[in-house]
Design a protein around this motif. Structure first.
Motif, short mmCIF file in Angstrom:
data_model
loop_
_atom_site.label_atom_id
_atom_site.label_comp_id
_atom_site.label_asym_id
_atom_site.label_seq_id
_atom_site.Cartn_x
_atom_site.Cartn_y
_atom_site.Cartn_z
N LEU A 1 19.65 -38.00 15.84
CA LEU A 1 20.77 -37.57 16.60
C LEU A 1 20.03 -37.88 17.79
N GLN A 2 20.84 -38.78 18.30
CA GLN A 2 20.90 -38.82 19.74
C GLN A 2 22.45 -38.49 20.42
N LEU A 3 22.22 -38.21 21.53
CA LEU A 3 23.51 -37.46 22.45
C LEU A 3 23.47 -38.06 23.64
N ILE A 4 24.89 -38.77 24.60
CA ILE A 4 25.03 -38.50 25.19
C ILE A 4 26.44 -38.02 25.93
N VAL A 5 26.74 -37.11 27.04
CA VAL A 5 27.30 -36.49 27.16
C VAL A 5 27.99 -36.99 28.75
N THR A 6 29.09 -37.36 29.07
CA THR A 6 30.02 -37.68 29.93
C THR A 6 31.19 -37.46 30.39
N GLY A 7 32.13 -37.63 31.24
CA GLY A 7 33.66 -37.03 31.26
C GLY A 7 33.62 -36.44 32.10
N MET A 8 34.64 -35.24 31.42
CA MET A 8 35.09 -33.88 31.50
C MET A 8 33.56 -33.33 31.90
N HIS A 9 33.02 -33.23 31.00
CA HIS A 9 31.76 -32.33 30.23
C HIS A 9 30.76 -31.84 31.82
N LEU A 10 30.66 -33.02 32.44
CA LEU A 10 29.37 -33.12 34.20
C LEU A 10 30.28 -32.95 35.15
N SER A 11 31.45 -32.05 34.73
CA SER A 11 32.72 -31.48 35.87
C SER A 11 32.92 -30.94 36.09
N PRO A 12 32.87 -29.73 37.61
CA PRO A 12 32.61 -28.77 38.05
C PRO A 12 34.18 -27.81 37.67
N GLU A 13 34.84 -28.50 37.82
CA GLU A 13 36.75 -28.91 37.74
C GLU A 13 36.83 -28.23 36.28
N PHE A 14 35.92 -28.78 36.19
CA PHE A 14 36.74 -29.21 34.33
C PHE A 14 35.77 -28.12 33.04
N GLY A 15 34.94 -27.26 34.65
CA GLY A 15 34.36 -26.02 34.22
C GLY A 15 32.19 -25.86 32.90
N ILE B 1 46.21 -15.71 32.38
CA ILE B 1 44.90 -16.09 32.58
C ILE B 1 44.65 -17.93 31.77
N VAL B 2 44.27 -18.23 32.53
CA VAL B 2 44.01 -19.75 32.38
C VAL B 2 42.19 -19.81 32.61
N PHE B 3 42.08 -21.06 31.74
CA PHE B 3 40.92 -21.49 31.43
C PHE B 3 39.97 -22.39 31.86
N ASP B 4 39.07 -23.15 32.43
CA ASP B 4 39.05 -24.64 32.31
C ASP B 4 38.89 -25.09 30.99
N SER B 5 37.98 -24.21 29.99
CA SER B 5 37.58 -24.02 28.67
C SER B 5 37.19 -23.07 27.76
N LEU B 6 38.35 -23.03 26.75
CA LEU B 6 37.55 -21.67 26.16
C LEU B 6 36.45 -21.79 25.14
N THR C 1 31.15 -28.39 30.88
CA THR C 1 31.29 -27.52 30.04
C THR C 1 30.24 -28.70 29.04
N PHE C 2 29.11 -28.97 29.58
CA PHE C 2 27.97 -29.29 28.78
C PHE C 2 26.84 -28.31 28.62
N ARG C 3 26.33 -27.64 29.64
CA ARG C 3 26.58 -26.55 29.91
C ARG C 3 26.37 -25.55 27.90
N GLN C 4 27.83 -25.72 27.14
CA GLN C 4 27.65 -25.14 26.56
C GLN C 4 26.89 -26.11 24.94
N ILE C 5 27.31 -27.15 24.96
CA ILE C 5 26.49 -28.39 23.88
C ILE C 5 25.06 -27.65 24.47
N GLU C 6 24.45 -27.44 25.21
CA GLU C 6 22.98 -27.33 25.45
C GLU C 6 22.67 -25.55 25.05
N ASN C 7 23.88 -24.81 25.47
CA ASN C 7 23.86 -23.34 24.70
C ASN C 7 23.45 -23.51 22.92
N ASP C 8 24.01 -24.55 22.80
CA ASP C 8 24.41 -24.57 21.05
C ASP C 8 23.08 -25.60 20.31
N GLY C 9 22.36 -25.32 21.41
CA GLY C 9 21.25 -26.28 20.72
C GLY C 9 20.89 -27.70 20.63
#
Length: 385
Positions: free
Chosen positions: A33-47, A268-273, A49-57
């Motif tokens: 597996l190779q993984l490229i992360v881009t777009g909203m995952h890297l934006s503070p405005e959208f949470g 209530i509002v969330f960038d990402s659940l 979310t790359f951190r969740q990917i890393e937290n998932d292992g």
């Protein structure tokens, strides 16, 4: 030598769908597996979310920062250009055997353009579908024509991909990853969901509204109408998830944030659940409202009503639990009242599902492992006689 499968993800929803496939690739002895992360995952405005990917292992091999701060058509166009440059460098460094992309967003258009020029085979998930109210429609079909292996979510979509000139033996009806994700996830109880959200849900609506880039009415007008409708249901609470990084998305988010500030007790509002909380919220909500594709794919699995507003999802297959309406206050009101009525809820408990049986990632893995890649780049147009 292991076959290197490079998965590209740019949004929270897309990652949620890809999770089970990525996990199987990661665990397979014949694949890397190779993984490229881009777009909203890297934006503070959208949470971020790359951190969740890393937290998932998962190990992120490359991060491609392509989003500009604006969401105008010019900003989105420039973001695509930045993405193509970033993906060109990433592919040169990683040298994948094949890339896997999902859907129809502009980040994925950039990824496939760079792969095509780099002569890297492309496998595309969710081709052949229609969303007539969006620029996503021509983006999706463009990705199909650049791709070499196609994973369709239904037989109707498989036939449409072939109609576009793709060889039948490269097009596979595998259903949707969303169903598999639901079946393989231990969802939160309502109390656990409340604790995680730090919000007492009681009975609530789950709302996600994205811009409709080819619709006549403005994003500002659309969100104002929807918020005025939600005011009519004071005994229901509302969980909002923010829009994607589409043109005019920030306008919608700003109105939602203002609404929540004025209605803190019931909204209530969330960038990402995140995948677990989002699916758990579907399980416990009274209805899903807005225009997200998840309302058509994942929500029907829970036998819950979807109030699908506007043209964003026009052309897609829909279960009987989906109620379509336009961006008019009275239409949305009637649709919600119908969706939460006892008669409608009883009716949809026995409806048929339209997006597969839930073994999607296993079927994809089999194709990705067995398909011969040596000559796949030399595509021939398939004429239907």
């Amino acid at each position: 030598m292991k076959r290197k499968i490079c998965v590209v993800t740019g949004t929270r929803a897309e990652y949620g769908l890809l999770y089970s496939l990525m996990n199987k690739i990661k665990k397979d002895d014949e694949l890397e597996l190779q993984l490229i992360v881009t777009g909203m995952h890297l934006s503070p405005e959208f949470g971020l979310t790359f951190r969740q990917i890393e937290n998932d292992g998962f190990v992120i091999d490359k991060k491609i920062d392509m989003l500009l701060s604006g969401d105008t058509p010019a900003a989105i166009t420039k973001s695509i250009g930045l993405g193509v440059i970033g993906f060109a460098d990433a592919y040169q460094a990683l040298r994948p055997d094949i890339i896997v992309v999902l859907g129809d967003r502009f980040e994925i258009l950039a990824a496939t353009q760079a792969a095509m020029v780099s002569r890297i085979p492309i496998s595309h998930i969710h081709g052949g579908e229609l969303t007539e109210g969006l620029i996503d429609d021509p983006i999706r079909h463009s990705i199909t024509k650049m791709s070499h292996i196609h994973f369709a979510a239904s037989e109707e979509y498989r036939k449409r991909i072939i109609q576009m000139g793709e060889q039948p033996d490269t097009v596979f009806n595998v259903g949707t990853l969303g169903i598999e994700g639901i079946k393989n996830t231990s969802l939160l109880t309502k109390d656990a969901l409340n604790a995680s959200l730090q919000f007492k849900t009681d009975k609530f609506f789950l709302v996600t509204l994205h811009p409709t880039t080819l619709e006549d009415s403005t994003a500002e007008n659309q969100i104002k109408i929807l918020l005025s409708v939600l005011d009519e249901f004071q005994d229901y609470k509302v969980i909002f998830t923010k829009t994607n990084a589409d043109t005019d998305g920030r306008i919608i988010n700003a109105h939602i944030e203002s609404y929540v500030q004025q209605n803190k007790e019931r909204s209530i509002v969330f960038d990402s659940l995140g995948q677990l909380r989002y699916l758990s919220a579907i399980k416990h909500c009274k209805a899903v409202i807005g225009n997200s594709s998840s309302g058509l794919v994942e929500v029907p699995i829970f036998l819950k009503p979807t109030i699908n507003i506007g043209d964003r999802q026009r052309g897609r297959l829909k279960a009987d639990s989906v109620i379509d309406c336009n961006f008019e206050k009275n239409e949305i009101l009637r649709a919600i009242k119908k969706g939460i009525s006892d008669d409608f809820l009883i009716k949809i408990q026995t409806m048929n599902q339209v997006y597969g049986s839930g073994s999607t990632s296993e079927e994809m893995i089999h194709v990705l492992k067995q398909f011969t890649l040596d000559t796949i780049l030399k595509k021939k147009f398939y004429d239907i006689v």
